[in-house]
Scaffold this motif. Structure first.
Motif, PDB file in Angstrom:
ATOM      1  N   GLU A 132       5.348  10.154  11.314  1.00  0.00           N
ATOM      2  CA  GLU A 132       5.103  11.276  10.405  1.00  0.00           C
ATOM      3  C   GLU A 132       5.570  10.935   8.996  1.00  0.00           C
ATOM      4  OE1 GLU A 132       3.508  13.987  10.612  1.00  0.00           O
ATOM      5  OE2 GLU A 132       3.142  14.262  12.749  1.00  0.00           O
ATOM      6  N   SER A 133       6.713  10.269   8.882  1.00  0.00           N
ATOM      7  CA  SER A 133       7.197   9.848   7.565  1.00  0.00           C
ATOM      8  C   SER A 133       6.239   8.859   6.932  1.00  0.00           C
ATOM      9  CB  SER A 133       8.594   9.218   7.693  1.00  0.00           C
ATOM     10  OG  SER A 133       9.537  10.159   8.153  1.00  0.00           O
ATOM     11  N   LEU A 134       5.718   7.933   7.743  1.00  0.00           N
ATOM     12  CA  LEU A 134       4.759   6.964   7.219  1.00  0.00           C
ATOM     13  C   LEU A 134       3.469   7.650   6.797  1.00  0.00           C
ATOM     14  CD1 LEU A 134       4.207   3.951   6.723  1.00  0.00           C
ATOM     15  CD2 LEU A 134       3.276   3.827   9.042  1.00  0.00           C
ATOM     16  N   ARG A 135       3.063   8.662   7.532  1.00  0.00           N
ATOM     17  CA  ARG A 135       1.863   9.420   7.172  1.00  0.00           C
ATOM     18  C   ARG A 135       2.010  10.030   5.789  1.00  0.00           C
ATOM     19  NH1 ARG A 135      -0.658  14.415   7.499  1.00  0.00           N
ATOM     20  NH2 ARG A 135      -2.797  14.358   8.314  1.00  0.00           N
ATOM     21  N   ARG A 136       3.193  10.516   5.472  1.00  0.00           N
ATOM     22  CA  ARG A 136       3.425  11.075   4.135  1.00  0.00           C
ATOM     23  C   ARG A 136       3.356   9.994   3.067  1.00  0.00           C
ATOM     24  NH1 ARG A 136       6.951  14.313   7.299  1.00  0.00           N
ATOM     25  NH2 ARG A 136       8.736  12.917   6.960  1.00  0.00           N
ATOM     26  N   VAL A 137       3.813   8.794   3.395  1.00  0.00           N
ATOM     27  CA  VAL A 137       3.703   7.670   2.453  1.00  0.00           C
ATOM     28  C   VAL A 137       2.240   7.361   2.165  1.00  0.00           C
ATOM     29  CG1 VAL A 137       4.126   5.198   2.150  1.00  0.00           C
ATOM     30  CG2 VAL A 137       5.917   6.660   3.105  1.00  0.00           C
ATOM     31  N   PHE A 138       1.408   7.454   3.190  1.00  0.00           N
ATOM     32  CA  PHE A 138      -0.018   7.137   3.040  1.00  0.00           C
ATOM     33  C   PHE A 138      -0.787   8.204   2.277  1.00  0.00           C
ATOM     34  CE2 PHE A 138      -0.279   4.250   7.062  1.00  0.00           C
ATOM     35  CZ  PHE A 138       0.386   3.261   6.355  1.00  0.00           C
ATOM     36  N   ASP A 140      -0.574   8.755  -0.752  1.00  0.00           N
ATOM     37  CA  ASP A 140      -0.978   8.058  -1.980  1.00  0.00           C
ATOM     38  C   ASP A 140      -1.139   6.589  -1.623  1.00  0.00           C
ATOM     39  OD1 ASP A 140      -1.406   6.947  -4.437  1.00  0.00           O
ATOM     40  OD2 ASP A 140       0.464   7.645  -5.341  1.00  0.00           O
ATOM     41  N   THR A 141      -2.380   6.133  -1.562  1.00  0.00           N
ATOM     42  CA  THR A 141      -2.663   4.784  -1.072  1.00  0.00           C
ATOM     43  C   THR A 141      -2.799   3.748  -2.184  1.00  0.00           C
ATOM     44  OG1 THR A 141      -5.048   5.237  -1.076  1.00  0.00           O
ATOM     45  CG2 THR A 141      -3.839   5.696   0.966  1.00  0.00           C
ATOM     46  N   ASP A 142      -2.612   4.147  -3.434  1.00  0.00           N
ATOM     47  CA  ASP A 142      -2.867   3.215  -4.541  1.00  0.00           C
ATOM     48  C   ASP A 142      -2.024   1.954  -4.433  1.00  0.00           C
ATOM     49  OD1 ASP A 142      -4.712   4.949  -5.542  1.00  0.00           O
ATOM     50  OD2 ASP A 142      -3.443   5.732  -7.159  1.00  0.00           O
ATOM     51  N   GLN A 143      -0.722   2.104  -4.179  1.00  0.00           N
ATOM     52  CA  GLN A 143       0.139   0.931  -4.126  1.00  0.00           C
ATOM     53  C   GLN A 143      -0.241   0.016  -2.967  1.00  0.00           C
ATOM     54  OE1 GLN A 143       4.332   1.515  -3.192  1.00  0.00           O
ATOM     55  NE2 GLN A 143       4.939  -0.070  -4.646  1.00  0.00           N
ATOM     56  N   LEU A 144      -0.564   0.615  -1.825  1.00  0.00           N
ATOM     57  CA  LEU A 144      -0.936  -0.196  -0.671  1.00  0.00           C
ATOM     58  C   LEU A 144      -2.236  -0.943  -0.918  1.00  0.00           C
ATOM     59  CD1 LEU A 144      -0.443   0.652   2.999  1.00  0.00           C
ATOM     60  CD2 LEU A 144      -2.701  -0.091   2.287  1.00  0.00           C
ATOM     61  N   LEU A 145      -3.221  -0.276  -1.529  1.00  0.00           N
ATOM     62  CA  LEU A 145      -4.497  -0.934  -1.821  1.00  0.00           C
ATOM     63  C   LEU A 145      -4.306  -2.050  -2.850  1.00  0.00           C
ATOM     64  CD1 LEU A 145      -6.858   2.175  -1.955  1.00  0.00           C
ATOM     65  CD2 LEU A 145      -6.643   0.498  -0.113  1.00  0.00           C
ATOM     66  N   ASP A 146      -3.451  -1.821  -3.840  1.00  0.00           N
ATOM     67  CA  ASP A 146      -3.163  -2.865  -4.830  1.00  0.00           C
ATOM     68  C   ASP A 146      -2.547  -4.085  -4.157  1.00  0.00           C
ATOM     69  OD1 ASP A 146      -4.130  -1.310  -6.886  1.00  0.00           O
ATOM     70  OD2 ASP A 146      -2.154  -0.605  -7.537  1.00  0.00           O
ATOM     71  N   LEU A 147      -1.603  -3.839  -3.228  1.00  0.00           N
ATOM     72  CA  LEU A 147      -0.978  -4.958  -2.529  1.00  0.00           C
ATOM     73  C   LEU A 147      -2.005  -5.701  -1.686  1.00  0.00           C
ATOM     74  CD1 LEU A 147       1.481  -6.599  -1.689  1.00  0.00           C
ATOM     75  CD2 LEU A 147       1.891  -4.906   0.122  1.00  0.00           C
ATOM     76  N   GLY A 148      -2.895  -4.972  -1.022  1.00  0.00           N
ATOM     77  CA  GLY A 148      -3.938  -5.630  -0.235  1.00  0.00           C
ATOM     78  C   GLY A 148      -4.771  -6.573  -1.074  1.00  0.00           C
ATOM     79  N   ARG A 149      -5.122  -6.135  -2.282  1.00  0.00           N
ATOM     80  CA  ARG A 149      -5.902  -7.000  -3.175  1.00  0.00           C
ATOM     81  C   ARG A 149      -5.107  -8.245  -3.575  1.00  0.00           C
ATOM     82  NH1 ARG A 149      -8.000  -1.924  -4.948  1.00  0.00           N
ATOM     83  NH2 ARG A 149      -6.227  -1.603  -6.360  1.00  0.00           N
ATOM     84  N   GLU A 150      -3.823  -8.066  -3.886  1.00  0.00           N
ATOM     85  CA  GLU A 150      -3.006  -9.215  -4.298  1.00  0.00           C
ATOM     86  C   GLU A 150      -2.842 -10.215  -3.155  1.00  0.00           C
ATOM     87  OE1 GLU A 150      -1.898  -9.951  -7.234  1.00  0.00           O
ATOM     88  OE2 GLU A 150      -2.570  -8.125  -8.229  1.00  0.00           O
ATOM     89  N   LEU A 151      -2.585  -9.721  -1.960  1.00  0.00           N
ATOM     90  CA  LEU A 151      -2.415 -10.633  -0.822  1.00  0.00           C
ATOM     91  C   LEU A 151      -3.724 -11.348  -0.499  1.00  0.00           C
ATOM     92  CD1 LEU A 151      -0.175  -8.512   1.603  1.00  0.00           C
ATOM     93  CD2 LEU A 151       0.524 -10.153  -0.155  1.00  0.00           C
TER      94      LEU A 151
END
Length: 308
Positions: A132-138, A140-151
């Motif tokens: 549930e805590s992780l769901r709240r993190v998700f 806002d997906t901008d940071q995760l999507l940015d990291l996906g592009r960098e990796l």
């Protein structure tokens, strides 16, 4: 560090669970409140579990007898008590005995047995809270999507996981190789890790994805610092929000670990890993599709998998 009196007071905290006639918490919940909020080692969790499962007996045992029943050393029992903020084993017994007496007075044997069975359900509930805590993190997906592009752009891409974190790093590296042309797994610390990180940077890599699950190893911190020293950027998946590992990372994502059992469980870190893999796949959809199709062709040609 809290005083013995403060630590004992935790045992009276109202926590979710079965209620007694006086509307107080059930004894098993009082014990869990006493142990909760402390990072315990696997050996210490065995002590905590034994006390929880055998409360009415364990609360009156000597330190020698308790250590023998659990199968640990007497110093381990003392360290367990001090890890709870108590001065030692006598203070632990003093905190446990009133709870044990209330259990004898008010809890049928069938209820105590149910409490023991529900410990596994409590571990699942704790992992649901982590998800549930992780769901709240998700949200806002901008940071995760940015990291996906960098990796996705980092060729080679290095995945770092030492000691208990190896399993998560291996999972990520195995899946990432299906969609990325050059994934390198570092699962040994020391000079071996330093060499691998330097080679990755010299080959053109720009990022390391590091996993750091408890108990956090000094060699993981050393490897992260070594990566930074070569010029690699570091993305970190951990259960921490603060600390030296987070301070060394360029990007950090927090996913809680389940700590109700002897060894941690990793439901939330596993989901977070899969989400980052998804972001990598979406960052270069043509490469992803091409590599997945080639892999399926190879799997069919070499008959990798069972057919149902």
């Amino acid at each position: 560090m809290p005083s013995d009196q403060q630590a004992r007071a935790q045992a009276s905290a109202i926590t979710p669970g079965k209620r007694y006639a006086d509307d107080g918490p059930a004894p098993v919940d009082q014990v869990r409140a006493l142990f909760g909020g402390h990072r315990l080692s696997p050996a210490q969790r065995r002590i905590a579990q034994y006390i929880t499962d055998h409360l009415t007996e364990a609360a009156f045992l000597s330190i020698t007898d308790l250590a023998e029943r659990v199968g640990v050393s007497q110093p381990s029992v003392t360290r367990f008590a001090t890890s709870l903020g108590l001065s030692g084993f006598p203070a632990l017994r003093e905190a446990l005995q009133p709870i044990a007496l209330s259990a004898v007075a008010g809890t049928p044997d069938t209820t105590r047995e149910q409490d023991r069975r529900n410990e596994l359900q409590a571990a699942v509930d704790a992992e649901i809270d982590n998800l549930e805590s992780l769901r709240r993190v998700f949200a806002d997906t901008d940071q995760l999507l940015d990291l996906g592009r960098e990796l996705a752009r980092s060729v080679p891409l290095t995945i770092l996981g030492l000691r208990i974190s190896v399993s998560l790093a291996e999972y990520f590296a195995y899946a990432a190789r299906r969609i990325h042309p050059d994934v390198r797994l570092v699962s040994r610390g020391g000079s071996v890790a330093n060499d691998a990180l330097l080679q990755s940077r010299e080959a053109g890599g720009t990022w390391v994805l590091a996993f750091a699950m408890p108990r956090h190893a000094k060699e993981t911190l050393a490897a992260v610092r070594a990566a930074r020293g070569t010029g690699l950027r570091v993305a970190l998946i951990t259960d921490l929000t603060l600390g030296p590992l987070v301070e060394e990372a360029d990007v950090a994502f927090t996913a809680g670990t389940g700590s109700r059992l002897v060894f941690d469980s990793y439901a939330a870190p596993g989901v977070l890993s899969a989400a980052i893999l998804q972001a990598m796949a979406d960052a270069d959809p043509e490469r992803t599709q091409l590599r997945l199709e080639k892999y399926e062709q190879a799997a069919e040609q070499h008959d990798f998998f069972l057919e149902y």
